[in-house]
Structure formats: structure tokens, C-alpha cells
Design an enzyme around this catalytic site. Structure first.
Site, PDB file in Angstrom:
ATOM      1  N   ARG A 102     -14.191  -0.334  -0.686  1.00 33.50           N
ATOM      2  CA  ARG A 102     -13.502  -1.628  -0.542  1.00 33.50           C
ATOM      3  C   ARG A 102     -14.570  -2.686  -0.322  1.00 33.50           C
ATOM      4  NH1 ARG A 102      -8.086  -3.230   2.769  1.00 33.50           N
ATOM      5  NH2 ARG A 102      -7.288  -2.078   0.986  1.00 33.50           N
ATOM      6  N   HIS A 129      -7.006  -4.260  -7.312  1.00 33.47           N
ATOM      7  CA  HIS A 129      -6.638  -3.212  -6.342  1.00 33.47           C
ATOM      8  C   HIS A 129      -5.874  -2.131  -7.127  1.00 33.47           C
ATOM      9  CE1 HIS A 129      -5.880  -1.323  -2.634  1.00 33.47           C
ATOM     10  NE2 HIS A 129      -5.032  -2.150  -2.069  1.00 33.47           N
ATOM     11  N   GLN A 132      -3.335   0.523  -5.428  1.00 29.10           N
ATOM     12  CA  GLN A 132      -2.055  -0.030  -4.990  1.00 29.10           C
ATOM     13  C   GLN A 132      -1.125  -0.237  -6.195  1.00 29.10           C
ATOM     14  OE1 GLN A 132      -1.054  -1.030  -1.610  1.00 29.10           O
ATOM     15  NE2 GLN A 132       0.910  -0.972  -2.677  1.00 29.10           N
ATOM     16  N   ASP A 222       2.739 -10.916  -2.584  1.00 31.52           N
ATOM     17  CA  ASP A 222       1.590 -10.544  -1.754  1.00 31.52           C
ATOM     18  C   ASP A 222       1.242 -11.794  -0.944  1.00 31.52           C
ATOM     19  OD1 ASP A 222      -0.711  -9.387  -0.680  1.00 31.52           O
ATOM     20  OD2 ASP A 222      -1.887  -9.522  -2.531  1.00 31.52           O
ATOM     21  N   CYS A 261       2.607  -5.163  -1.263  1.00 30.49           N
ATOM     22  CA  CYS A 261       1.575  -4.157  -0.979  1.00 30.49           C
ATOM     23  C   CYS A 261       1.344  -3.981   0.522  1.00 30.49           C
ATOM     24  CB  CYS A 261       0.275  -4.542  -1.674  1.00 30.49           C
ATOM     25  SG  CYS A 261      -0.298  -6.190  -1.254  1.00 30.49           S
ATOM     26  N   ARG A 289       1.216   5.525  -1.564  1.00 29.14           N
ATOM     27  CA  ARG A 289      -0.240   5.404  -1.717  1.00 29.14           C
ATOM     28  C   ARG A 289      -0.868   6.786  -1.543  1.00 29.14           C
ATOM     29  NH1 ARG A 289      -3.000   0.703  -0.773  1.00 29.14           N
ATOM     30  NH2 ARG A 289      -4.759   1.962  -1.490  1.00 29.14           N
TER      31      ARG A 289
HETATM   32  N1   CP Z   1      -2.073  -2.430   0.787  1.00 26.72           N
HETATM   33  C1   CP Z   1      -3.277  -2.144   1.301  1.00 26.72           C
HETATM   34  O1   CP Z   1      -4.248  -1.893   0.576  1.00 26.72           O
HETATM   35  O2   CP Z   1      -3.311  -2.147   2.654  1.00 26.72           O
HETATM   36  P1   CP Z   1      -4.625  -2.040   3.562  1.00 26.72           P
HETATM   37  O3   CP Z   1      -5.370  -3.342   3.383  1.00 26.72           O
HETATM   38  O4   CP Z   1      -4.106  -1.855   4.962  1.00 26.72           O
HETATM   39  O5   CP Z   1      -5.450  -0.883   3.090  1.00 26.72           O
HETATM   40  N1  NVA Z   2      -4.384  -9.729  -1.771  1.00 31.22           N
HETATM   41  C1  NVA Z   2      -4.589  -9.030  -0.522  1.00 31.22           C
HETATM   42  C2  NVA Z   2      -4.224  -7.592  -0.682  1.00 31.22           C
HETATM   43  C3  NVA Z   2      -4.342  -6.772   0.585  1.00 31.22           C
HETATM   44  C4  NVA Z   2      -3.949  -5.330   0.382  1.00 31.22           C
HETATM   45  C5  NVA Z   2      -6.027  -9.181  -0.079  1.00 31.22           C
HETATM   46  O1  NVA Z   2      -6.929  -9.034  -0.903  1.00 31.22           O
HETATM   47  O2  NVA Z   2      -6.256  -9.481   1.106  1.00 31.22           O
END
Ligand code: CP
Ligand code: NVA
Length: 304
Positions: A102, A129, A132, A222, A261, A289
Site C-alpha cells: 500500500r 485499488h 477492493q 467512496d 469500500c 475482501r
Molecule cells: N477498503 C479498504 O481498503 O479499507 P482499509 O483502508 O481499511 O484497508
Molecule cells: N479512496 C480511499 C479508499 C480507501 C480504501 C482512499 O484512497 O483513501
């Protein structure tokens, strides 16, 4: 050896194959069984940003599959001045069988995947992502039995989630509609990229949320301010306020599922009544997930 850095790293047939493995493992899980497909395998979780779902679902998935995982946070010095991403990636590949990463900057993931000698999976970047989006469309398939021909309406910021869902919908023959103010719709670069990789994809953009959701099987939203965009919060709140998913909007599509998400900013992009309401499947998405990622890990590591 394969990486999943962007959703288009998997073909439609490969996504269907991952869905099939995930479904099989999910059914066994629901019957109280665990298939130890990856004994002795180690997954490295390299995270530059906070996470609940991605981190814990991958760690639980590896445990269920008979393997183990290592959480690697900022104290590893990843993507810092301590050492190059190339040195980091080549060395980490000696210890683990796959890496979930990440990152703040998508380019970091691209650089990591270029040198890693084990599969690298994107656990969220500012650009996309994929895990997801795959889990979300897997969830839809579990509900409806098919996905081709269905419409997903994404209402809100045209962000990393919107881009990922647009691509996965395009790959699987779904229609994708983004309802957002012009400044928060897709970039010309992304539009042209999608036209190149998926010339047949049915991807539309509008400024009218009601028109977007009218024939939708799924209404998705989101957060308006993603991780790393906190300085823009006030402007985003103002621009995106007319795009809140509330009961009035969901009343335009009473048969649609509501997806998010998570984490959610309740009262901003979605109201409590919708996220806790009868159309919402947000907790199931989060649960899936883990199931989807079990399928992905087993498929990537050659045991499915
Ligand atoms: N939806 C998602 O990726 O959640 P987290 O940021 O908690 O991993
Ligand atoms: N768009 C959000 C998704 C989190 C799972 C972010 O990047 O913070």
C-alpha cells in the site's frame, strides 16, 4: 510470476478463474473447513498508509491457507532515504513468497514490481485499488449470479476506487457510470488509457446522479477526501455535496445494492440511513475482501 499492480494486469478470464477459486474456498470456509493450500508460504504486507480491511483480510487469508504473514510498516524504511526501492524490493523478495504493498505514490509500486522476484499485489495506491474492486464485483456476482450487462453507478469523487471499478466493469462486460462534478471526473489521460486497453468498455460520465443510478444494479460511493488529500477537504466537501448518496437518491433505484469500500465518512458521501439500510451490502463487501484475496493468493502462488 505475475503481479497485480493495476486491475488490467488480470484478463477477464483470469478474474473469472480467481472468482471461482475464491467461491470454492468461501464455501469451504462457511462449512467450517480451511484448505491449507499455501503451507509454509510467507506474505509480506508493506504499508505506507493506515489500513484495517486490507491488512487484516490478507493476514487472515494467509493464516487460513496454512501460511503466515509479516506486517511491514514505515519502520522498515521503505520508500525513504534509507535505501533505494530497488535494493529494498530485491532483498524483501528473498524472504517472502509474495508482497502486498500500500503506497502513497503509485509509481513506488511500479518500481517495486519492476525489481521484485515474487508477485507484488497492490493493496491501494493513489491511482487504484484492484483488490477492493475485484471483491466488490465478486460480491455482486454472489448476489445476482452474473455481472455482464449490469450497471454500476459510482456517485462521488472519480478517485482510485472509481478508476479500478471502471476497469473491472469494462473487463467483465458491465456498464460503468460516474456521476461527479466536472473537476472530479476522470482525467483525459485515464479516459484515453481505458479506450486503448478496453476499446469495447461502456464507461460514461455525467453530472446528474439521478440519471446515473436510474438503471443501476449497484450504487457505489467512496470518501470525497482520500488519504493524502486532507488539505483539499473543505473544497471537496463543497463541490461534492450535491453527490451525497442519501435516501432520496436510493429511492430512484429501489432494487439496487449500495456499496462502499469503507472506511466511510458518514454524513458526507453517504447518510446513516443508506449505509445501514436494506440496500447496503458494505459489511459483506468487507468480508469478501478475505475470500477474494484467498482466491487471488492461491491463484498467484500456483496452488489453484
Ligand atoms: N477498503 C479498504 O481498503 O479499507 P482499509 O483502508 O481499511 O484497508
Ligand atoms: N479512496 C480511499 C479508499 C480507501 C480504501 C482512499 O484512497 O483513501
Amino acid at each position: 510470476m505475475r503481479h497485480v499492480v493495476v486491475p488490467e494486469d488480470l484478463s477477464a478470464a483470469e478474474i473469472e478463474a480467481v472468482f471461482a477459486v475464491a467461491r470454492d474456498l468461501q464455501e469451504k470456509h462457511d462449512a467450517g473447513r480451511r484448505d491449507a493450500l499455501l503451507p509454509g508460504r510467507v506474505l509480506g504486507l508493506l504499508f505506507e498508509k493506515p489500513s484495517l480491511r486490507t491488512r487484516v483480510s490478507f493476514q487472515a487469508a494467509m493464516a487460513h491457507l496454512g501460511g503466515s504473514s509479516l506486517f511491514l510498516g514505515k519502520d522498515t524504511g521503505f520508500a525513504s532515504t534509507r535505501e533505494s526501492i530497488a535494493d529494498f524490493g530485491r532483498v524483501l523478495s528473498q524472504y517472502v513468497d509474495a508482497i502486498v504493498c500500500r503506497t502513497t505514490a503509485h509509481e513506488t509500486l511500479v518500481q517495486l514490481a519492476a525489481v521484485a522476484t515474487v508477485p507484488v499485489v497492490n493493496g491501494l495506491s493513489d491511482y487504484c485499488h484492484p483488490c477492493q474492486a475485484l471483491a466488490d464485483i465478486y460480491t455482486l456476482k454472489r448476489h445476482v449470479g452474473r455481472v455482464a450487462g449490469l450497471t454500476l453507478a459510482f456517485v462521488g469523487d472519480g478517485n482510485n476506487m472509481a478508476r479500478s471499478l471502471a476497469v473491472v466493469c469494462g473487463q467483465l462486460g458491465m456498464r460503468f457510470v460516474l456521476a461527479a462534478p466536472p473537476a472530479y471526473q476522470f482525467s483525459d489521460a485515464f479516459r484515453s488509457h481505458v479506450r486503448t486497453i478496453l476499446p469495447e468498455a461502456d464507461i460514461a460520465e455525467t453530472t446528474d446522479p439521478r440519471a446515473a443510478v436510474r438503471d443501476a444494479a449497484v450504487v457505489y460511493t467512496d470518501v470525497w477526501t482520500s488519504m493524502g488529500q486532507e488539505a483539499e477537504r473543505v473544497a471537496r466537501r463543497q463541490a461534492l455535496a450535491p453527490f451525497q448518496v442519501n435516501e432520496a437518491l436510493m429511492a430512484c433505484c429501489p432494487d439496487a445494492l449500495f456499496m462502499h469500500c469503507l472506511p466511510a465518512n458518514r454524513g458526507e458521501e453517504v447518510t446513516d440511513a443508506v449505509i445501514d439500510g436494506p440496500q447496503s451490502v458494505v459489511v459483506e463487501e468487507a468480508a469478501n475482501r478475505m475470500h477474494l484475496q484467498k482466491g487471488l493468493l492461491a491463484w498467484l502462488l500456483g496452488h489453484a
